[in-house]
Design an enzyme around this catalytic site. Structure first.
Site, PDB file in Angstrom:
ATOM      1  N   GLU A 166      -8.350  10.196 -28.855  1.00 44.28           N
ATOM      2  CA  GLU A 166      -9.297   9.451 -28.012  1.00 44.28           C
ATOM      3  C   GLU A 166      -9.527   8.018 -28.484  1.00 44.28           C
ATOM      4  OE1 GLU A 166     -12.915  11.611 -27.418  1.00 44.28           O
ATOM      5  OE2 GLU A 166     -11.915  13.213 -26.323  1.00 44.28           O
ATOM      6  N   GLU A 355      -8.292  19.427 -25.648  1.00 50.58           N
ATOM      7  CA  GLU A 355      -9.711  19.799 -25.750  1.00 50.58           C
ATOM      8  C   GLU A 355     -10.245  20.083 -24.357  1.00 50.58           C
ATOM      9  OE1 GLU A 355     -12.330  17.059 -27.810  1.00 50.58           O
ATOM     10  OE2 GLU A 355     -10.828  16.683 -29.352  1.00 50.58           O
TER      11      GLU A 355
END
Ligand code: GBH
Length: 449
Positions: A166, A355
């Site tokens: 991220e 995720e």
């Protein structure tokens, strides 16, 4: 009725990250990370929580792997703590840090669990931040050496590598004057902010290079991104086209740059004088082919075509359902449209959901149980949309649930629980929640139960 089965060989797993679970923040020569420092700044983390002990996984990892095995977990996404390997970011390597991860990977192998290793999950060595952090190219050079070191060291035990987790969360959210809720929480100029992304992209490229050079037979590598996800307000051609245009625009500086081999002219025009400074050869590195793309999917934004067919983002009603994380609106279709758009827009050939999950505050253990039906419902709804994408030909190869256990949820501290295993942070007792039993059956039967 046909059972809701996933393709044979589909990869099921759970995910965590070193700074959120390991604890032992200063043990055995580990250096300070930007999060160790940030958590000590008053008011930055809920309740003044620190990463010092977390789930004490540094000491309890064998028990944790035994529990994973009991639940039928065969794939585990974890991260290596850069400041455990290079306490100062570069400089001397910490042998005790390397030894810890050798013990960890050996214990995983004993329990039949395959590692999926993220090289960097936000815990920049503070010493590098003191030299400018993500604003400076010194961080790229240090990361290149770190990546070479860990791939050489662990390449015999680790075959699945994820370069970065991220990019947005350790660049824009960490250095923007308007965000600052992620470490180091230091406001910089617009030009420097754009440079933080560029440096992160270069680190991704070095991660790929390191795996190609030292990964050994069968090694694979990709990025994990949390692209902004648009969901068409209606699944009509107009709204789908508008949502796709919005998606391309929002992700132009990260996925667009990686898969496009450079920054798009419209992005550079928008940046003007603040555009990232690109050196010769940068994009040869950044855009090296990868083996897969990892996506972290939690929520999405609804978009429709306005009267002129242009993308229009919709404001959610105040009562729109969400988890206890205020940003986590329940939008299962995000997982469908994110995967479909990355295939359509960038030609991605293999996608892993690295995720997906939800965070809640009050999940008490009652009579040895946590009845988290809210999480079961979340998972089931998102998995349905994942299966729909697979049915529509989107190449999704696996799914990792965030998270194996409750852990340090960054600025929300230990209050916000994302685990399918409950952790009592006073006693370190683990209690599988109802959602853990649910997910165990999903993994075991390779279908939505
Ligand atoms: C992931 O981030 C992380 O990889 C993981 O470590 C984390 O524990 C997990 O998800 C759960 O949060 O500024 O209030 O609008 C999730 C992606 C993107 C979530 C930015 C918070 C904005 C919050 N994050 N988002 S806000």
């Amino acid at each position: 009725m046909q059972a809701a089965s996933f393709p044979t060989g589909f990869t099921w797993g759970v995910a965590t990250a070193a700074p959120q679970i390991e604890g032992a923040a200063f043990a055995d020569g580990k250096g300070e990370s930007v999060w160790d420092r940030f958590a000590r700044r008053p008011g930055k983390v809920h309740g003044g929580d620190t990463l010092d002990v977390a789930c004490d996984h540094y000491r309890l990892f064998r028990e944790d792997f035994a529990l994973m095995r009991q639940l039928g977990v065969r794939n585990y996404r974890l991260s290596i703590a850069w400041p455990r390997i290079f306490p100062l970011g570069d400089g001397p390597v910490n042998r005790a840090g390397l030894a810890f991860y050798h013990r960890l990977f050996d214990a995983m192998a004993e329990h039949g669990i395959t590692p999926w290793v993220t090289m960097f999950h936000w815990d920049l060595p503070q010493a590098l931040e003191d030299r400018g952090g993500w604003c400076e190219r010194v961080t790229v050079e240090a990361f290149a050496r770190y990546a070479d070191t860990i791939v050489q060291e662990f390449g015999g035990k680790v075959k699945n590598w994820i370069t970065l987790n991220e990019i947005r969360c350790f660049t824009v959210m960490a250095y923007s004057p308007t965000a600052g809720n992620k470490a180091p929480g230091r406001a910089v100029s617009a030009a420097q902010l754009n440079q933080t992304y560029h440096h992160a992209l270069l680190c991704h490229g070095h991660g790929v290079r390191a795996v190609r050079e030292h990964g050994g037979p069968g090694a694979r590598v990709g990025l994990t991104d949390n692209c902004d996800v648009s969901i068409p307000a209606m699944e009509t051609p107009e709204d789908i086209a508008a949502a796709r245009a919005w998606f391309v625009d929002q992700n132009v500086h990260l996925l667009g740059a990686i898969y496009g081999g450079g920054y798009a002219p419209e992005y550079l025009a928008r940046c003007g004088d603040d555009a990232p400074r690109v050196e010769a050869g940068d994009f040869a590195l950044i855009s090296r082919p990868t083996d897969f793309l990892g996506l972290n999917i939690y929520t999405g934004f609804f978009v429709r075509a306005d009267a002129d067919g242009r993308p229009q983002g919709l404001t959610l009603p105040a009562s729109y359902p969400r988890a206890d994380s205020p940003w986590l609106h329940l939008a299962p279709q995000a997982i469908y449209w994110a995967t479909r758009f990355v295939q359509e827009c960038y030609g991605v050939k293999a996608i892993y959901i690295t995720e997906n999950g939800c965070g809640y505050n009050d999940e008490p253990v009652v009579d040895g149980e946590v009845i988290d039906l809210h999480r079961r419902e979340y998972l089931r709804n998102y998995l349905r949309e994942l299966l729909r994408a697979i049915g529509d030909g989107v190449p999704i190869a696996g799914y990792f649930l965030w998270s194996f256990m409750d852990n340090f949820e960054w600025e929300d501290g230990y209050q916000r629980r994302f685990g399918i295993v409950h952790v009592d942070f006073e006693t370190q007792v683990r209690t599988p929640k109802l959602s853990a039993r649910y997910y165990a059956r999903v993994m075991q039967e390779n279908r939505i139960v």
